[in-house]
Design an enzyme around this catalytic site. Sequence first.
Site, PDB file in Angstrom:
ATOM      1  N   ASP A 282       0.696  -1.561  -0.062  1.00 38.32           N
ATOM      2  CA  ASP A 282      -0.031   0.095  -0.033  1.00 38.32           C
ATOM      3  C   ASP A 282       0.866   1.262  -0.233  1.00 38.32           C
ATOM      4  OD1 ASP A 282      -2.267  -1.511  -0.129  1.00 38.32           O
ATOM      5  OD2 ASP A 282      -2.799  -1.296   2.048  1.00 38.32           O
TER       6      ASP A 282
ATOM      7  N   ASP B  65       0.346  -0.432   5.717  1.00 42.69           N
ATOM      8  CA  ASP B  65      -0.827  -1.158   4.999  1.00 42.69           C
ATOM      9  C   ASP B  65      -2.107  -0.716   5.423  1.00 42.69           C
ATOM     10  OD1 ASP B  65      -0.977  -3.699   3.224  1.00 42.69           O
ATOM     11  OD2 ASP B  65      -2.531  -3.983   4.568  1.00 42.69           O
TER      12      ASP B  65
END
Length: 199
Positions: free
Chosen positions: A82, A95
């Site tokens: 991410d 994340d």
Amino acid sequence: LDEVLATPIPAGDRTFRLADVPHEHRLNEMQFVFGVRPGFNPRSLARCFEDHPSPGRTDDYPDRIRNLRFAALEGFLGGFIDLVFEHEERWYVVDYKSNQLGTRAADYMPARLRPAMSQHHYHLQYHLYVLAVQRYLTLRRGEKFDFARDFGGVAYLFLRGMSPRHDPGCGVFFERPNPDLLHALSELVGPAPRPEGIS
């Protein structure tokens, strides 16, 4: 989302907000791929985590890995991270998680996040992420990158629990991975590519 960006994130000896990280210091949705040699299977993975316990993981986590059902891998392993970013001369992996753990802020305090981290194998996920980032930074920076000095840690952000109005750490699981565990995982995966030709 504004509250997530404004929430202080405890990161060991430091605290920061995502809003403090400039765009040019971020790698959003960083893709990684690395080779996996024979022997990468649930039993060998479990052994890595068993040999290097952490207070951030539940005691039965190696058994959870051992009970995973996948055939031994050989070939390539990849994914997307991410967020990877550099802040105050340290690198971090983030994340985002939208798990519904309850309706109260107390349901997202750090102690309540540990079962979700183990149940969904987020520990395994982020160790693979950190291994990918470690290899990337080693290729890019060579001897200038020192993991113990330059890697700040991993933050799993449970978005439903994050707000600057909540108690510090609410919605945040943070850990600095054990370098010995990363070394064992790297040995299991196989050698990293050599840095020749990387600029």
